[in-house]
Structures are given as C-alpha cells and as structure tokens.
Scaffold this motif. Structure first.
Motif, PDB file in Angstrom:
ATOM      1  N   PRO A  63       0.677  -1.339  -0.178  1.00 45.88           N
ATOM      2  CA  PRO A  63       0.016  -0.080  -0.033  1.00 45.88           C
ATOM      3  C   PRO A  63       0.904   1.252   0.106  1.00 45.88           C
ATOM      4  CG  PRO A  63      -0.255  -1.326   2.109  1.00 45.88           C
ATOM      5  CD  PRO A  63       0.407  -2.080   1.065  1.00 45.88           C
ATOM      6  N   VAL A  67      -1.624   2.487  -2.601  1.00 43.90           N
ATOM      7  CA  VAL A  67      -3.074   2.899  -1.984  1.00 43.90           C
ATOM      8  C   VAL A  67      -3.842   4.148  -2.602  1.00 43.90           C
ATOM      9  CG1 VAL A  67      -2.499   4.335  -0.192  1.00 43.90           C
ATOM     10  CG2 VAL A  67      -4.269   2.700   0.121  1.00 43.90           C
ATOM     11  N   SER A  70      -6.500   4.203  -5.601  1.00 42.33           N
ATOM     12  CA  SER A  70      -7.847   4.247  -5.147  1.00 42.33           C
ATOM     13  C   SER A  70      -8.379   5.641  -5.129  1.00 42.33           C
ATOM     14  CB  SER A  70      -7.851   3.507  -3.777  1.00 42.33           C
ATOM     15  OG  SER A  70      -9.446   3.316  -3.438  1.00 42.33           O
ATOM     16  N   ALA A 101     -10.321  -2.052  -1.443  1.00 46.10           N
ATOM     17  CA  ALA A 101     -10.314  -0.829  -0.867  1.00 46.10           C
ATOM     18  C   ALA A 101     -11.633  -0.014  -1.358  1.00 46.10           C
ATOM     19  CB  ALA A 101      -9.249   0.238  -1.407  1.00 46.10           C
TER      20      ALA A 101
END
Length: 262
Positions: A63, A67, A70, A101
């Motif tokens: 992540p 991340v 997202s 996510a």
C-alpha cells in the motif's frame, strides 16, 4: 528536457509533512506517474488537476506504493466521467488491493488496465519507451525504466540487491533507488537495499546521477547520502517532496569538416 518531480519519498508510512513512494516524470510530451503511495494524491492533483496524466505505473501491491491509486479512481469516476481512461500498468496484486479498498468502482471502469508480468515493454505517447524487469521483493515486483527523448530514468521500486538492477539502470541519466535499510537485509534472499548497496549497484550500472528514496520514517537521510557518496562516483541526491530535477542529455559534438572535404 525531462523533469522528475518527487511526490513522495517515505517507505512504509509517510513521515509528517511527507508522502510515500511516488514520482511524476515529464518527457517527450508525456506525463507518467511512478507509484502512488500514502499521501501522494493531493500532491499529484496540485500538478495534474483531475489526475490528467498519460500513464500510471505501479511497481507492486504494497500500500505504500499503490493505495492512492484508489483515491485517483474516485477522482476519475466522480469528476472526470466520460473522459478517456488513464492507462494503468501494474502487477496483478495491485488490482486486488484496489478492489478491496473500493468495491463499488471497478479499476477497469476508470483505468485502461494493463497487468505487468515481470519483463515487459510498451510506449507512452509517441516518444517514451517503458521497460520493466522483475526484482526481488516480498511480493511480485518490478523495476521501471523510462527512455525518452531527453533522458533515461530508472526506478527500482522496492528491491533487494540483484544483477537485474544493474541492467535496469544501465547508463541511466538518473537512477532512483530505494534505500530503506541501515544494515544489509540478513535474509537468504534480501528484499530491500541500504544506501551503500544502492550506490554500488548504480556504480556498476554506469548511471550518471543517483537519487535515494523510500527512506524508513525517522531515517537520517544525510547519513544515507554520505554512505552512498563513498561508493558512487556521480552525484547523489536524497529525494525530497516537491523537488523537481531537470534532466537533458548532453549534446554530442559534431565531427569537424576538414578543408579537404574528408
């Protein structure tokens, strides 16, 4: 000329005032994002409103490297609906992270998804050739090499020491290398680098400039640079959020014309 802007330089989680791994490269009219870890998206949007870039390349599924893709998916879904999908090149595990996510926005609805299987190559725009090579890490991961009209930039993502990094950074104008550790990884197959190991590999690769990144929060960056300078013969930099490095290949001198025409 080519430009590399540091969007994030921390590993694992972002230190206060910083963000995790991410870089924005501009060359040959293309804008390419390398990784999008924690805390990166606001910095990217300040430079590229609505996330309008020509490609996003994610080296692996951890992540601190992916991340904020997202978040970018939400920007594209809610604020850029109907516009062309942004090309996303990533290892397969990144898609699993994105779907977990944000179950309501499928990555393929906002991104033109291309799964990278280790060694691969493609073109972004008309002028930038992108090459990936597999590198040793805790999960499937790749290093990325961008060859544009103004510069060649190589980026390890996360990697242990390996000959593949010498290939990745061969004669690069800039080699961006992770330098997470202060002592060598004691594992049977090392998965991360020290600054000294990064410098040794960059020297073997013949890179012109070394940029260290992916520092463990709280790491002494000046010490890492000194450690690398003891090994690497070119310039050594520590990645700093917001810093833009301008690169251009030196103009090759033309051969002189002799008066006798030869």
């Amino acid at each position: 000329m080519a430009e590399l802007t540091v969007l994030g330089s921390s590993g694992a989680w972002p230190e206060a005032g910083r963000a995790c791994s991410a870089f924005l490269v501009r060359d040959g009219g293309a804008r390419i994002v390398l990784d999008l870890g924690y805390g990166v998206l606001p910095r990217l949007l300040a430079l590229c409103p609505d996330g309008e870039v020509d490609a996003v390349v994610i080296t692996h599924e951890h992540p601190d490297h992916c991340v904020d893709v997202s978040g970018l998916a939400r920007v594209r879904h809610y604020h850029a609906a109907g516009r062309p999908r942004v090309p996303l090149y990533c290892t397969a595990g990144v898609l699993d992270v994105l779907r977990a996510a944000e179950p309501t926005i499928d990555p393929e609805s906002v991104f033109d998804v291309h799964v990278v299987h280790g060694r691969d190559s493609w073109r972004v725009g008309e002028h930038v050739e992108v090459t990936t090579v597999p590198v040793p890490h805790h999960v499937p991961a790749v290093g990325v090499r961008l060859s544009g009209p103004s510069a060649t930039i190589a980026y390890t993502g996360d990697s242990g020491p390996a000959d593949a990094l010498v290939e990745l950074g061969a004669d690069a104008d800039l080699f961006v290398m992770e330098a997470t550790l202060t002592e060598p990884d004691p594992g049977e197959v090392p998965r991360l680098l020290t600054a000294g190991q990064a410098a040794e590999l960059a020297e073997r690769a013949g890179a012109a400039t070394l940029m260290l990144t992916h520092f463990w929060p709280g790491a002494d960056r000046e010490t890492a640079v000194r450690e690398a300078c003891a090994v690497f013969s070119g310039d050594v930099l520590a990645a700093e959020e917001g810093h833009t490095l301008t690169l251009r290949r030196p103009v090759q001198p033309q051969s002189s014309l002799r008066l006798d025409g030869t």
